[in-house]
Design an enzyme around this catalytic site. Structure first.
Site, PDB file in Angstrom:
ATOM      1  N   GLU A  25      36.738  47.823  49.821  1.00  0.00           N
ATOM      2  CA  GLU A  25      37.638  48.576  49.264  1.00  0.00           C
ATOM      3  C   GLU A  25      37.157  50.140  49.088  1.00  0.00           C
ATOM      4  OE1 GLU A  25      39.604  46.725  45.786  1.00  0.00           O
ATOM      5  OE2 GLU A  25      37.837  45.343  45.849  1.00  0.00           O
ATOM      6  N   SER A 157      41.830  43.706  45.929  1.00  0.00           N
ATOM      7  CA  SER A 157      42.842  44.136  46.640  1.00  0.00           C
ATOM      8  C   SER A 157      43.462  43.469  47.585  1.00  0.00           C
ATOM      9  CB  SER A 157      42.363  45.498  47.621  1.00  0.00           C
ATOM     10  OG  SER A 157      42.032  46.382  46.656  1.00  0.00           O
ATOM     11  N   TYR A 223      49.134  49.251  48.767  1.00  0.00           N
ATOM     12  CA  TYR A 223      48.651  50.791  49.043  1.00  0.00           C
ATOM     13  C   TYR A 223      49.301  51.261  50.333  1.00  0.00           C
ATOM     14  CZ  TYR A 223      44.791  49.024  46.438  1.00  0.00           C
ATOM     15  OH  TYR A 223      43.935  48.043  45.286  1.00  0.00           O
ATOM     16  N   ARG A 262      42.643  45.414  33.824  1.00  0.00           N
ATOM     17  CA  ARG A 262      44.008  44.706  34.129  1.00  0.00           C
ATOM     18  C   ARG A 262      43.955  43.204  34.448  1.00  0.00           C
ATOM     19  NH1 ARG A 262      45.190  46.673  39.444  1.00  0.00           N
ATOM     20  NH2 ARG A 262      45.440  44.497  40.319  1.00  0.00           N
ATOM     21  N   ASP A 264      46.455  40.123  36.072  1.00  0.00           N
ATOM     22  CA  ASP A 264      47.498  40.045  36.974  1.00  0.00           C
ATOM     23  C   ASP A 264      47.894  38.430  36.666  1.00  0.00           C
ATOM     24  OD1 ASP A 264      47.155  42.481  38.109  1.00  0.00           O
ATOM     25  OD2 ASP A 264      45.943  41.694  39.692  1.00  0.00           O
ATOM     26  N   GLU A 277      44.106  36.878  38.026  1.00  0.00           N
ATOM     27  CA  GLU A 277      42.859  37.451  38.194  1.00  0.00           C
ATOM     28  C   GLU A 277      42.902  38.611  37.198  1.00  0.00           C
ATOM     29  OE1 GLU A 277      42.591  40.170  41.710  1.00  0.00           O
ATOM     30  OE2 GLU A 277      43.481  38.552  42.505  1.00  0.00           O
ATOM     31  N   ASN A 279      40.572  42.395  36.467  1.00  0.00           N
ATOM     32  CA  ASN A 279      40.090  43.612  37.372  1.00  0.00           C
ATOM     33  C   ASN A 279      39.728  44.566  36.261  1.00  0.00           C
ATOM     34  OD1 ASN A 279      41.574  43.458  40.336  1.00  0.00           O
ATOM     35  ND2 ASN A 279      43.231  42.681  38.461  1.00  0.00           N
ATOM     36  N   GLY A 283      42.609  50.276  40.518  1.00  0.00           N
ATOM     37  CA  GLY A 283      42.778  51.601  41.305  1.00  0.00           C
ATOM     38  C   GLY A 283      43.405  52.520  40.489  1.00  0.00           C
TER      39      GLY A 283
END
Length: 316
Positions: A25, A157, A223, A262, A264, A277, A279, A283
């Site tokens: 990443e 990602s 992205y 974060r 998800d 998951e 994070n 990002g």
């Protein structure tokens, strides 16, 4: 928490914004790190780029850095490795601790903890490279509903992820995922809408719903694609928004996450939410989700960068 109006830039000392690194990443980390660095510099904070792929970690001591804002995504920055090194050097850093970072990074460990606590997560199986039997693929498909996601356990990602719907595709996808990790998560595919909830200093920010014409919300959708749609407000009712925020906080706390992060989710067609998951270093690019949620909550990107930096004040 200090606001920009009451900010004393010198109170943070010399700040290393750590980004780049050697993970898969790296490209995204460079974008995130530069955006955060520029925001801190605009506030008069003594912030500097620090790329551990180019500089020895001990240079943090020789260059007299006071703290580190971690903007490394993926392995080496989000998995507890860097957090442990910084603790040994006695340098404060942003975000989750060693344990929280390691647990959140590992999709399998995350699901096992959530499942033990009775938090909703999709059915799954685990493939281990050293003992994987291709003959098990049919039984896995039958158990998980003939439509599954294959995920390397410790990549972010959506790197190395594949959606499959037959036994032959599953075997190929697992072998491909073994290129990234020796442990692979095979997860029941949840048909529905994808949501994310950002967490900042113990508070949940407004949820975001993502929609993509691609097979799933993959690296390109995140992205590179202009066709991905983001909805914030997400369209949930007030009651559902509260429910999702509470579930995000429970999930993050269960993994010892702290500071910012974060979570998800998928929501199936009955309205049930499922944890995907966690994070710990999300990002911070122009297409990223945390800045979008912060904006909806009335917070500018610069204010968000400052809030992330402030999570280092209790982490040494």
């Amino acid at each position: 928490m200090k606001t920009i109006d009451s900010l004393d830039p010198s109170s943070f000392g010399k700040v290393a914004v750590m980004f780049g690194g050697k993970s898969a990443e790296r490209e995204v980390s460079l974008l995130s790190g530069n955006a955060v660095l520029n925001s801190l510099l605009s506030l008069g904070i003594d912030a500097h780029r620090f790329d551990p792929a180019e500089q020895a970690i001990t240079e943090l001591l020789t260059q007299n850095f006071s703290r580190v804002l971690i903007m490394l995504h993926g392995r080496g920055g989000e998995d507890g490795t860097m957090q442990g090194a910084l603790q040994l050097l006695n340098i404060p850093y942003t975000g989750s601790s060693v344990l929280g970072s390691a647990l959140c990074m590992d999709k399998i460990k995350s699901k096992q903890i959530w499942q033990t606590l009775g938090l909703p997560t999709a059915k799954y199986e685990i493939a281990v490279k050293s003992s994987f039997d291709a003959g098990s693929c049919k039984a896995i498909m039958d158990k998980l509903g003939n439509e599954v996601m294959v995920k390397p356990a410790q990549e972010g990602s959506s790197i190395g992820m594949t959606k499959v719907n037959n036994t032959q595709q599953l075997e190929t996808a697992i072998q491909d995922a073994f290129n990234y990790d020796e442990h692979v998560l095979i997860e029941q595919f949840i048909q529905g809408s994808e949501f994310t909830v950002s967490l900042l200093n113990g508070q949940a920010l407004p949820s975001i719903r993502m929609s993509t014409p691609r097979i799933f919300y993959d690296y390109t959708a995140k992205y590179k694609s202009d066709s991905t749609q983001y909805f914030c407000p997400s369209g949930l009712s007030g009651e559902q928004e509260e429910q999702l925020a509470e579930l995000a906080q429970k999930a993050f706390n269960a993994l010892s996450g702290s500071g910012w992060g974060r979570i998800d989710f998928m929501q199936d067609k009955t309205g049930q939410f499922y944890l995907l998951e966690a994070n710990t270093v999300p990002g911070m690019t122009e297409k990223s989700l945390v800045p979008m949620a912060a904006k909806q909550a009335g917070m500018s990107f610069t204010e968000l960068a400052l809030a992330v930096l402030q999570t280092s004040m209790g982490n040494a």
